[in-house]
Every structure is written in structure tokens, then in C-alpha cells.
Design an enzyme around this catalytic site. Sequence first.
Site, PDB file in Angstrom:
ATOM      1  N   ASP A  14      -9.595  10.181  -0.136  1.00 26.96           N
ATOM      2  CA  ASP A  14     -10.217  11.429   0.302  1.00 26.96           C
ATOM      3  C   ASP A  14      -9.780  12.508  -0.680  1.00 26.96           C
ATOM      4  O   ASP A  14      -8.699  12.425  -1.259  1.00 26.96           O
ATOM      5  CB  ASP A  14      -9.908  11.794   1.768  1.00 26.96           C
ATOM      6  CG  ASP A  14      -8.442  11.720   2.157  1.00 26.96           C
ATOM      7  OD1 ASP A  14      -7.562  11.730   1.269  1.00 26.96           O
ATOM      8  OD2 ASP A  14      -8.165  11.665   3.372  1.00 26.96           O
ATOM      9  N   ASN A  67       0.840  -1.206   0.000  1.00 29.42           N
ATOM     10  CA  ASN A  67       0.000   0.000   0.000  1.00 29.42           C
ATOM     11  C   ASN A  67       0.873   1.254   0.000  1.00 29.42           C
ATOM     12  O   ASN A  67       1.856   1.322   0.739  1.00 29.42           O
ATOM     13  CB  ASN A  67      -0.852  -0.034   1.285  1.00 29.42           C
ATOM     14  CG  ASN A  67      -1.936   1.021   1.334  1.00 29.42           C
ATOM     15  OD1 ASN A  67      -2.705   1.163   0.399  1.00 29.42           O
ATOM     16  ND2 ASN A  67      -2.002   1.765   2.436  1.00 29.42           N
ATOM     17  N   GLU A  99      -7.435   4.549   0.633  1.00 29.74           N
ATOM     18  CA  GLU A  99      -7.539   5.623   1.633  1.00 29.74           C
ATOM     19  C   GLU A  99      -8.096   6.879   0.989  1.00 29.74           C
ATOM     20  O   GLU A  99      -7.646   8.000   1.267  1.00 29.74           O
ATOM     21  CB  GLU A  99      -6.159   5.910   2.250  1.00 29.74           C
ATOM     22  CG  GLU A  99      -5.520   4.699   2.890  1.00 29.74           C
ATOM     23  CD  GLU A  99      -4.208   4.993   3.606  1.00 29.74           C
ATOM     24  OE1 GLU A  99      -3.877   6.174   3.840  1.00 29.74           O
ATOM     25  OE2 GLU A  99      -3.498   4.016   3.921  1.00 29.74           O
TER      26      GLU A  99
HETATM   27  O1  G3I Z   1      -4.923   8.729  20.452  1.00 34.04           O
HETATM   28  C1  G3I Z   1      -4.012   9.787  20.753  1.00 34.04           C
HETATM   29  C2  G3I Z   1      -4.550  10.674  21.834  1.00 34.04           C
HETATM   30  O2  G3I Z   1      -4.660   9.912  23.015  1.00 34.04           O
HETATM   31  C3  G3I Z   1      -3.608  11.856  22.021  1.00 34.04           C
HETATM   32  O3  G3I Z   1      -4.145  12.742  22.945  1.00 34.04           O
HETATM   33  C4  G3I Z   1      -3.405  12.581  20.699  1.00 34.04           C
HETATM   34  C5  G3I Z   1      -2.407  13.712  20.818  1.00 34.04           C
HETATM   35  O4  G3I Z   1      -1.654  13.895  19.651  1.00 34.04           O
HETATM   36  O5  G3I Z   1      -2.923  11.676  19.741  1.00 34.04           O
HETATM   37  C6  G3I Z   1      -3.803  10.597  19.488  1.00 34.04           C
HETATM   38  O6  G3I Z   1      -3.245   9.772  18.514  1.00 34.04           O
HETATM   39  C7  G3I Z   1      -3.237  10.265  17.193  1.00 34.04           C
HETATM   40  C8  G3I Z   1      -3.973   9.281  16.307  1.00 34.04           C
HETATM   41  O7  G3I Z   1      -3.892   9.693  14.963  1.00 34.04           O
HETATM   42  C9  G3I Z   1      -5.436   9.113  16.689  1.00 34.04           C
HETATM   43  O8  G3I Z   1      -6.124  10.294  16.464  1.00 34.04           O
HETATM   44  C10 G3I Z   1      -1.813  10.414  16.741  1.00 34.04           C
HETATM   45  O9  G3I Z   1      -1.185  11.440  17.470  1.00 34.04           O
HETATM   46  C11 G3I Z   1      -1.777  10.740  15.265  1.00 34.04           C
HETATM   47  O10 G3I Z   1      -0.418  10.692  14.832  1.00 34.04           O
HETATM   48  C12 G3I Z   1      -2.561   9.735  14.493  1.00 34.04           C
HETATM   49  O11 G3I Z   1      -2.594  10.132  13.130  1.00 34.04           O
HETATM   50  C13 G3I Z   1      -2.871   9.117  12.212  1.00 34.04           C
HETATM   51  C14 G3I Z   1      -1.766   9.061  11.176  1.00 34.04           C
HETATM   52  O12 G3I Z   1      -2.076   8.095  10.197  1.00 34.04           O
HETATM   53  C15 G3I Z   1      -0.424   8.697  11.807  1.00 34.04           C
HETATM   54  O13 G3I Z   1       0.586   8.810  10.905  1.00 34.04           O
HETATM   55  C16 G3I Z   1      -4.178   9.446  11.541  1.00 34.04           C
HETATM   56  O14 G3I Z   1      -5.251   9.323  12.490  1.00 34.04           O
HETATM   57  C17 G3I Z   1      -4.434   8.463  10.391  1.00 34.04           C
HETATM   58  O15 G3I Z   1      -5.542   8.903   9.638  1.00 34.04           O
HETATM   59  C18 G3I Z   1      -3.221   8.442   9.475  1.00 34.04           C
HETATM   60  O16 G3I Z   1      -3.472   7.469   8.482  1.00 34.04           O
HETATM   61  C19 G3I Z   1      -2.449   7.333   7.492  1.00 34.04           C
HETATM   62  C20 G3I Z   1      -2.422   5.887   7.073  1.00 34.04           C
HETATM   63  O17 G3I Z   1      -2.238   5.058   8.192  1.00 34.04           O
HETATM   64  C21 G3I Z   1      -1.334   5.641   6.030  1.00 34.04           C
HETATM   65  N1  G3I Z   1      -1.478   6.532   4.915  1.00 34.04           N
HETATM   66  C22 G3I Z   1      -1.582   7.945   5.241  1.00 34.04           C
HETATM   67  C23 G3I Z   1      -2.707   8.188   6.241  1.00 34.04           C
HETATM   68  C24 G3I Z   1      -2.885   9.645   6.517  1.00 34.04           C
HETATM   69  O18 G3I Z   1      -1.756  10.184   7.140  1.00 34.04           O
END
Ligand code: G3I
Length: 463
Positions: A275, A210, A273
Site C-alpha cells: 500500500d 515476511n 502487503e
Molecule cells: O475485530 C475486532 C472488533 O471486534 C473490535 O471491536 C475492534 C476494536 O478495536 O477490533 C477489531 O479487531 C481489529 C482487527 O484489526 C480487525 O479490524 C484489531 O483491534 C486490530 O488490531 C487489527 O489490526 C490489524 C493489524 O494487522 C494488527 O496488528 C489490521 O487489521 C491488519 O491490517 C494489520 O496487518 C498487518 C499484517 O498482519 C502484518 N504486517 C503489518 C500489517 C499492518 O499493520
Amino acid sequence: MDHSPDHRPPSARSRRRLLTPVAVTAAAVAATIAAASTAHAGTTLGGAAAETGRYYGAAIAAYKLSDSQYVGILDREFNAVTPENEMKWDATEPTQGQFRYTGADQIVSHAQAHGMRVRGHTLLWHAQQPGWAQNLSGTALRSAAINHVTQVATHFKGKIYAWDVVNEAFADGSSGARRDSNLQRTGNDWIEAAFRAARAADPGAKLCYNDYNTDGVNAKSTGVYNMVRDFKARGVPIDCVGFQSHLGTGMPGDYQANLQRFADLGVDVQITELDIEQGSNQATLYGNVTRACLAVSRCTGITVWGIRDSDSWRTGQNPLLFDGGGNRKPAYTAVLNALNAGGTTTPPTTPPPTTTPPPSSPPPPSGSGCTASLSLQSWTGGFVANVHVTAGSSAISRWTVRIALPSGTVVTNTWSAQSSASTGTVDFRNVDYNGQVGAGGSTDFGFQGTGFGPSGTPTCTAG
Ligand code: G3I
């Protein structure tokens, strides 16, 4: 990490007018009526996609499953899910050797209760690694990574439709080379080692690579293409390639051609993914992406990266199909119309993974509108059965496969079918997305159990 969307203007414009809630034209009304009068026009994304033999999924978060509006849309519209974060390395193995599946199990249970497929995301990725893994290198990291793949894929064995075994391992830009990462520094063969470990742990799951910014023909996607071609040539187990498709206000003109060139290598392709930044053409682009998938017979499904705009990681860009209040957007209507306009082809169900043994049962009886054949992976005390359902010379709209289980055998898990019982003679009926099978076409389901696997011949009856 750069997820900057591709801003090239779309050159492949829609050939059909799309109905949008804000601009109802006579042509659009006619299109709606035509869609409604189509024998199997779907009224939801999942239902409409299923009519074409595909799934329509969403990335979801476990902690939102208590939000009734969110779950209402999920259960009504989607027939596949991807955990947005819950299956990543930092979530599943926060301490080395100690596995935690709370959020991921919650999502899988919800999906199973609602007949949805699960895309597993993701076993290995340079990002979202737990701190302990970030601090490892060399052989210690390689063994830890392969152990992680084995443990996680084993935990979810039989429950995952497709795994993103490796995520985002190629560099952006013109090199077409692998991205530098701690995993890459363990040796160039880390990706194939991960795929082999995943296949050994869960032989029934499709195994995908992916990535993002691979949505058109470019240096990065060609790097991935060359890797997939090499894997196929050398028998490395790979079944599918995921195209993330985080798009801006444009899309590559060769989007469909790019999907097709991968499909021509003998792998499924999936939009994983999706969007699209909200602009004047968001609905058009969503329609274009949908039509591109439908035009490629091995494009087996589309997943949007979130449900409502307020759920998106792309804050402020409103890139999804439902607004923050849960209302359908014009982009939703564009997707539904495109799905209902239909693919001209039904995706062939991917042949069983390369390591799956040949069917262990004798040729099935025919004449009941469909046939079924079964292949088994057994070990002491348990088994996984994959069942291949094939329609006869006419299309079928539903099917039931009857299988007699040996005494003492218990079915503990079923996917892509509903089972009537867990012991004795069990009827496995299609779920909403795989009942329709075109003449001569086929679909698969599977189940897992304790005891001995079935040895008799399954019978198939079409409804
Ligand atoms: O759950 C914690 C929370 O407890 C805390 O207070 C908060 C503070 O920063 O962070 C929360 O975790 C976050 C998590 O998302 C849940 O919301 C992480 O910091 C954050 O880094 C994480 O981001 C995710 C990201 O991947 C990480 O790289 C996004 O939700 C998610 O949509 C994104 O998805 C990625 C795919 O896996 C791969 N392709 C790209 C895509 C978009 O970036």
C-alpha cells in the site's frame, strides 16, 4: 510496533509514460492501443498478472464477503487472497489447544470457488498472539508455538499457495539483529523450528519469511538476507521471502536490486502487503513497484493490503487502488498498464520443496505440447499429489492433465487446477492464471485425496 513507511525519494523513475484517467495524452492513447493489440493484454489485475505468469492478490476480511461491491471487485480483479487477520494466532487458537477456523475457512472456500491462490498469513508473529501465549515463556511457549504451526498448517494442508511462516522477526534500525520477543527468547532457532514444522505439516505449500522496512538494501533487510542464506546453506526449508512494502510517498531506489539479491539466493520473492500513501506520485510509485517485480523472474506475485481505500488499516492515507466508492484510481491504471507492458521474463515455477521426494511416476509421454510428472506424499488412508506441467518447444495457452485414480480413491481438494471429477479418470485443467506457459516453462498444480494415490503416468495435452 513501527510500520513507518520508507520516505526515501524514488530514484528509479519510470521509463514509460503511464496512462492515467485524468491525463490522457496522445502517447498514452498510443500506449493503450498498443496494450490492447497485444495478443494477451489483460483487462483486470489478475488477468494481466497471469499473462506474465504471476498472481495479483488482495488482503481481505471474511466479514466483508457479504459486501457485494467489495466481492464484486475482488472476484473481477484478483486471483489471490491473503486473510488480513483471520489466520493469525489470536484468531485461530484463542484458547490453548482449541482451534477456530470460521473466518479463515470462509476465505479459503471463497478463494477455491473462484480459482484464487491463498497466501496464509501468518503462523508465528510477536503481535496478535492470544493472551494465553503472551503469558508463556521458555519450553512451554516453544512447544505451544510449534504445536500451533503444526495444527494450523495441517488444517489448511493442500489449500495454501504460500505460508508466511514467520512474520516480522527482525528489529528496525541499524542492528540487523532479531527483534526481542517472547518467541525470540525461547532460543534463536525458533524460526527454523517453525519452518521445519510447517514443511512437515504441509509439504506442498511454499514457506515464506515476511517483513516490513526490508524493501531496500538496508541493515534490516541484510539481517534477513543473512538468515535466508544460512537457511539455504543448512537445508532449512524456506522457499520465499515476502516484502510487505507499506510505502510512504517514496520508495527505495534499490527496491528491484534488493528483490533480486534475495532471488539470487534461490528463493522466490513476493510483494505481500503493498500500500502506498496517496500523494501526487502514488500512481507512479505503484507502477514502479509493479515493474520491479516484473523485472525479477522469481518475483511470483504482488498482494495489495486491502481493496478500497476505506478497507485500509492506514486510515486517511488512501493507499490502495480503489477509492471508497469502489472506483478504479489512477494507481490502478498505472498497475494495469505496467502489467500489460509485461515482464521480459517468465518466472520459473519454483522447484518442489526440498523435502518433496523425486517423481514417483515414470517419464511422461511427450509430443502433445506438454508433459506432466507427479510426486506423491502418502500416508495411511490419504495422499497429496503435486503435478509439474512442462510446455514443449512451443508456448501453450492452456493444458489438461489426465490422471487415472485407483478404484476407491476420491479427490477431496484441488488447487491451481479445475478437476472434472473426484473419482475414476480425472481431467485437471489449468485455471486462469497458469494456463499460459512459455516454451520449455513449467507450472504446478496439486490435489489431495483419500485412498491410494495414483500410480499411473499422467498425460498432458496442450490446448
Ligand atoms: O475485530 C475486532 C472488533 O471486534 C473490535 O471491536 C475492534 C476494536 O478495536 O477490533 C477489531 O479487531 C481489529 C482487527 O484489526 C480487525 O479490524 C484489531 O483491534 C486490530 O488490531 C487489527 O489490526 C490489524 C493489524 O494487522 C494488527 O496488528 C489490521 O487489521 C491488519 O491490517 C494489520 O496487518 C498487518 C499484517 O498482519 C502484518 N504486517 C503489518 C500489517 C499492518 O499493520
